[in-house]
Design a protein around this motif. Structure first.
Motif: not given
Ligand SMILES: Cc1cc2nc3c(=O)[nH]c(=O)nc-3n(C[C@H](O)[C@H](O)[C@H](O)COP(=O)(O)OP(=O)(O)OC[C@H]3O[C@@H](n4cnc5c(N)ncnc54)[C@H](O)[C@@H]3O)c2cc1C
Length: 439
Positions: A306, A127, A11-12, A325-327, A77, A35, A43
């Motif tokens: 995160d 999960l 996400y970030a 969180n994703a927000q 990494v 990555d 997610q």
């Protein structure tokens, strides 16, 4: 040209790279994202992937397709020496190499956090990844196939008993979605009845879903109970050896699927680096997302999502920090990109500030729960809100279209119930009948 290294394209990291492409002038910096996965995982869709409502590939965003001006490296990494501004990159095949950077962005996310409960490491599944969600889907479908051939008894019970550990958002969503899938399957299996399926969610605290109000969380428990899914509050998992579930209440039963969703922790890779971490292993950053240590800003190092302890300037964060969180991860990624561009141009950075928008959960087909302040919406309307929000939030129109079209097809044709666990051993059929040279 300054080199910007982004560690983690979730996400970030994805949003940082995506926005850097937009805001950096051509030739202003060279951006590389590393990555081990060639995609960013959306997610919040994992519970629906597990339930067969979204096809696995639709819930991930291919980095190479959507990051057109970024160097994408599919590798891990494995070390960062910020003193010499060098990262060690380890590919799946071939020798590791050293990558020299000018700015580093650490967005390596989190992993499932477990406790040393006997049997959990060997028998449970997390999960956090698309592979886990797909495996859960296949396991439920496969177990229905196997159970339908068996007479009533302990083996059939074991196959049709499903356990989720952890009553946070992710746990409740997957629990509700699994129940929804199982209920929808029953019509295809005349030898199995609703009473043959058993669903248990184990939560150590006295309530579930801390992001919503107590009455809303109680409504969710009641709704799940009406659907034949039991939530055990104030209960701990004591053992899961060989799939035999033992609870702190003394209750005990067998299960063939234990989904672990009892929290996350920052990616442990950071512990082997010289970047400053706080007591929970998260990267120490200040509100403008620059890494800090006791002496102040660590130049040219950034963190978000995160993996980082980002101060929550609204004053509402747990322990003063943004919750994972994703927000937050999305908005931090965007802010981080703007701040890097500002630093490269000798301008001022801005602090990250975000007021919580509320929380919306999907609990299975047609059922949801939404909470924002005192406003709570439950049932079908909240489920539409859940789909509407996430359908629009998944990055890129290409992905939004795939997910939305799949939802429409499932509405018209119902979800696909084929299990493909045999793909894990794709050579079996060929190998069984293949001619071999005579000895
Ligand atoms: C089931 C589930 C449902 C959720 N639902 C919601 C929701 O409804 N709303 C919400 O706001 N949030 C939700 N979340 C939380 C949200 O998805 C996470 O907070 C968010 O993904 C964090 O973003 P991130 O970029 O920090 O980490 P991630 O998105 O996890 O990305 C981290 C990336 O780093 C990569 N990486 C790891 N180690 C290395 C390494 N050594 N080198 C290079 N790369 C590395 C990983 O492969 C990964 O791609 C949910 C989470 C789950 C699991």
């Amino acid at each position: 040209m300054p080199k910007i290294l982004i560690v983690g394209g979730g996400y970030a990291g994805f949003y940082t790279a995506w926005k850097l492409e937009k805001w950096l002038a051509r030739g202003e910096a060279d951006v590389t994202v590393v990555d081990p996965l060639p995609y960013m995982t959306y997610q919040p869709f994992l519970p629906e992937v597990a339930a067969g409502s979204i096809e696995p590939r639709h819930a991930v965003v291919a980095l190479r397709r959507h990051l057109k001006r970024t160097n994408v490296v599919t590798a891990r990494v494995t070390g960062i020496d910020h003193a010499s501004k060098t990262a060690t990159i380890t590919p799946p095949v071939g020798e590791p190499w050293e990558f020299e950077y000018d700015q580093i962005v650490v967005t390596a996310g989190s992993v499932s956090r477990t406790f040393p409960i006997p049997g959990v490491a060997d028998n449970a599944i997390g999960l956090k990844t698309i592979e886990e969600a797909t495996a859960i889907r296949d396991r439920i479908l496969g177990n229905f196939e196997k159970a339908s051939n068996l007479p009533a008894g302990p083996e059939r019970d074991r196959l049709l008993t499903f356990v989720v550990v952890g009553g946070g958002f992710a746990g409740i969503e997957i629990f509700g979605e699994m129940r929804s899938l199982a209920t929808s399957l029953l019509k295809y299996y005349p030898s199995l009845s609703f009473e043959d399926t058993h669903f248990h969610l184990i939560e150590a605290m006295g309530r579930i879903m801390p992001e919503v109000s107590l009455p809303t969380s109680q409504w969710v428990i009641k709704n799940l109970a009406q659907r034949g899914a039991e939530v055990h509050l104030n209960t701990q998992l004591a053992s899961a050896v060989d799939g035999r579930i033992e609870l702190s209440t003394g209750e005990s039963f067998e299960s063939d699927l234990i989904v672990w969703t009892a929290g996350v922790m920052a990616t442990p890779m950071l512990r082997g680096t010289d970047l400053p971490l706080e007591e929970r292993g998260r990267l120490r950053v200040q509100a403008d997302l620059r890494v800090v240590n006791d002496d102040g800003v660590v130049p040219d190092a950034w963190g978000a999502g995160d993996v980082a302890a980002v101060p929550d300037l609204t004053g509402k964060g747990v322990g003063g920090y943004c919750v994972p969180n994703a927000q937050h991860a999305v908005r931090q990624g965007k802010r981080l990109a703007k701040n890097i561009v500002a630093v490269l141009r000798g301008e001022q950075t801005k602090d990250y500030y975000h007021e919580n928008l509320g929380a919306v959960a999907g609990l299975g087909l047609g059922i949801g729960a939404f909470q924002s302040g005192n406003l709570a919406v439950k049932g079908l309307l909240a489920w539409f809100m859940h789909r509407g929000y996430h359908g629009l939030a998944i990055p890129t129109w290409e992905r939004k279209t795939r997910v939305a079209v799949n939802w429409v097809l499932n509405f018209l044709l119902s979800r696909d119930i084929v299990e493909l666990s045999a793909r894990e051993h794709p050579r079996v059929a060929f190998e069984t009948f293949a001619s071999r040279p005579k000895s």
